[in-house]
Write a protein that holds these residues in place. Structure first.
Motif, short mmCIF file in Angstrom:
data_model
loop_
_atom_site.label_atom_id
_atom_site.label_comp_id
_atom_site.label_asym_id
_atom_site.label_seq_id
_atom_site.Cartn_x
_atom_site.Cartn_y
_atom_site.Cartn_z
N LYS A 16 49.63 55.06 15.61
CA LYS A 16 50.61 54.31 16.38
C LYS A 16 51.04 55.15 17.58
CE LYS A 16 52.51 51.67 12.51
NZ LYS A 16 51.59 52.13 11.47
N SER A 17 51.18 54.51 18.72
CA SER A 17 51.63 55.20 19.91
C SER A 17 53.06 54.79 20.21
CB SER A 17 50.72 54.84 21.10
OG SER A 17 50.72 53.45 21.31
N GLN A 18 53.71 55.53 21.07
CA GLN A 18 55.08 55.23 21.43
C GLN A 18 55.16 54.05 22.39
OE1 GLN A 18 57.78 56.66 20.04
NE2 GLN A 18 56.30 57.69 18.72
N GLN A 19 54.13 53.84 23.19
CA GLN A 19 54.11 52.76 24.16
C GLN A 19 52.84 51.94 24.00
OE1 GLN A 19 56.55 51.92 26.12
NE2 GLN A 19 57.85 53.67 25.61
N PRO A 20 52.90 50.63 24.17
CA PRO A 20 54.11 49.84 24.32
C PRO A 20 54.82 49.66 22.99
CG PRO A 20 52.21 48.41 24.22
CD PRO A 20 51.67 49.82 24.19
N THR A 21 56.04 49.13 23.05
CA THR A 21 56.83 49.02 21.83
C THR A 21 56.62 47.71 21.08
OG1 THR A 21 58.70 48.02 23.01
CG2 THR A 21 58.63 50.44 22.88
N ALA A 22 55.94 46.75 21.70
CA ALA A 22 55.70 45.45 21.09
C ALA A 22 57.00 44.72 20.78
CB ALA A 22 54.85 45.58 19.83
N GLU A 23 58.03 44.96 21.56
CA GLU A 23 59.31 44.29 21.34
C GLU A 23 59.17 42.77 21.54
OE1 GLU A 23 63.15 43.78 20.16
OE2 GLU A 23 61.95 45.62 20.10
N PHE A 24 58.43 42.38 22.57
CA PHE A 24 58.23 40.96 22.82
C PHE A 24 57.54 40.30 21.64
CE2 PHE A 24 55.15 37.68 24.07
CZ PHE A 24 56.01 36.69 24.54
N GLU A 25 56.46 40.92 21.17
CA GLU A 25 55.70 40.34 20.06
C GLU A 25 56.55 40.23 18.79
OE1 GLU A 25 52.75 41.97 22.95
OE2 GLU A 25 54.64 42.68 22.08
N LEU A 26 57.37 41.25 18.53
CA LEU A 26 58.21 41.22 17.34
C LEU A 26 59.26 40.11 17.43
CD1 LEU A 26 59.03 42.39 14.64
CD2 LEU A 26 60.39 44.12 15.84
N GLU A 28 59.01 37.38 19.14
CA GLU A 28 58.30 36.10 19.01
C GLU A 28 58.00 35.79 17.54
OE1 GLU A 28 57.00 33.50 21.11
OE2 GLU A 28 58.71 34.30 22.21
N LEU A 29 57.57 36.80 16.81
CA LEU A 29 57.30 36.59 15.39
C LEU A 29 58.56 36.15 14.66
CD1 LEU A 29 54.97 39.60 14.46
CD2 LEU A 29 54.33 37.21 14.70
N ARG A 30 59.65 36.83 14.92
CA ARG A 30 60.90 36.48 14.24
C ARG A 30 61.33 35.06 14.57
NH1 ARG A 30 63.70 42.34 15.53
NH2 ARG A 30 63.06 43.39 13.59
N ALA A 31 61.26 34.70 15.86
CA ALA A 31 61.69 33.38 16.28
C ALA A 31 60.78 32.29 15.71
CB ALA A 31 61.71 33.30 17.82
N GLN A 32 59.47 32.49 15.79
CA GLN A 32 58.55 31.47 15.32
C GLN A 32 58.57 31.33 13.80
OE1 GLN A 32 54.72 31.01 17.16
NE2 GLN A 32 55.29 32.22 18.95
N PHE A 33 58.69 32.45 13.10
CA PHE A 33 58.74 32.38 11.64
C PHE A 33 60.04 31.74 11.15
CE2 PHE A 33 55.64 36.18 11.23
CZ PHE A 33 54.57 35.32 11.37
N ASN A 34 61.14 32.03 11.84
CA ASN A 34 62.40 31.38 11.49
C ASN A 34 62.30 29.87 11.67
OD1 ASN A 34 64.07 33.53 10.67
ND2 ASN A 34 64.57 34.08 12.78
N ALA A 35 61.67 29.46 12.78
CA ALA A 35 61.50 28.02 13.04
C ALA A 35 60.60 27.39 11.99
CB ALA A 35 60.92 27.81 14.44
N MET A 36 59.53 28.08 11.62
CA MET A 36 58.62 27.56 10.60
C MET A 36 59.33 27.39 9.27
SD MET A 36 55.15 29.72 11.49
CE MET A 36 54.33 29.22 9.95
N LEU A 37 60.18 28.36 8.92
CA LEU A 37 60.91 28.28 7.66
C LEU A 37 61.87 27.10 7.67
CD1 LEU A 37 61.43 29.78 4.93
CD2 LEU A 37 63.32 30.94 6.10
N GLU A 38 62.61 26.94 8.77
CA GLU A 38 63.59 25.87 8.86
C GLU A 38 62.92 24.49 8.84
OE1 GLU A 38 65.77 26.68 12.39
OE2 GLU A 38 66.76 28.47 11.58
N GLN A 39 61.75 24.39 9.50
CA GLN A 39 61.06 23.10 9.61
C GLN A 39 60.04 22.88 8.48
OE1 GLN A 39 59.47 22.90 13.63
NE2 GLN A 39 61.36 23.76 14.46
N LYS A 40 59.96 23.85 7.56
CA LYS A 40 59.04 23.79 6.43
C LYS A 40 57.59 23.62 6.87
CE LYS A 40 62.48 22.21 3.11
NZ LYS A 40 62.83 21.26 2.02
#
Length: 218
Positions: A16-26, A28-40
């Motif tokens: 693992k490297s220090q850059q990039p941090t993949a903050e955007f990807e993380l 996105e995962l949290r937002a999309q997975f939360n939506a998937m859970l809520e919408q089943k």
């Protein structure tokens, strides 16, 4: 959960490297997975394009970000970090041969209920598939905190129950053969909300399953 002998090596997240941090990807995962859970929305309901997008985010996060909660700490305080309901929201395999859900129906829900007393339920639930509502494997579990396989959770099946629509707690004779059999969640990344495990297909192809914490049984 992945089955078979756990391994300590992985080509995906070994360096693992220090850059990039993949903050955007993380995020996105949290937002999309939360939506998937809520919408089943279950993993098999996703389009090929959406699967590819999410797969790329997971790859980026595992390549560039260490697990926020150290894997060796998952067993601390009687494994309290794991307690609760966890719903599988994604599997990176992409087909029935390299996928945790295999040939299960597309509306199948996979959950783990982790309890404080080292007891757990591994639950498959269905939307009126052949009249079957759910299958539950009652299990005990242990968490490895050693340097060899930190974060490895071993489940030992104790009993199997089914719930047909209108009836509960019907014993499943066929699954009685599973009593005493072990299966593994080979944790590679954990932040208290998302839980990523590594698994392998029968021919040794590596893939990843992602669970999200849910407040109650879905």
């Amino acid at each position: 959960a992945g089955t078979g002998t756990a391994t300590t090596t992985s080509t995906l997240y070994a360096k693992k490297s220090q850059q990039p941090t993949a903050e955007f990807e993380l995020q996105e995962l949290r937002a999309q997975f939360n939506a998937m859970l809520e919408q089943k929305v279950r993993p098999k309901m996703l389009t090929k394009e959406k699967r590819t997008e999410i797969d790329s985010y997971i790859t980026k996060v595992l390549q560039t970000r260490e697990s926020p909660i150290p894997l060796k700490a998952l067993g601390n305080d009687n494994a309290s970090a794991l307690h609760g309901f966890w719903t599988m929201v994604f599997s990176t395999g992409g087909d029935d041969e390299i996928d945790a859900l295999g040939n299960l129906p597309r509306d199948c829900t996979v959950q783990m209920k982790i309890e404080p007393n080292y007891r757990a339920d591994y639950i498959l639930s269905f939307a009126k598939t052949l009249g079957l509502k759910s299958l539950t494997a009652k299990s005990s579990y242990m968490v490895d905190s050693s340097p060899l396989n930190p974060g490895l959770v071993t489940f030992v099946y104790q009993d199997m129950k089914s719930e047909v629509f209108g009836f509960k707690a019907l014993p499943i004779g066929l699954f009685g053969m599973l009593q005493g059999r072990s299966t593994y969640v080979d944790t590679v990344w954990f932040d208290g909300r998302l839980w990523v495990e590594r698994a392998y297909s029968p021919d040794g192809m590596e893939f990843y399953n992602v669970y999200i914490r849910s407040d109650e049984e879905d």
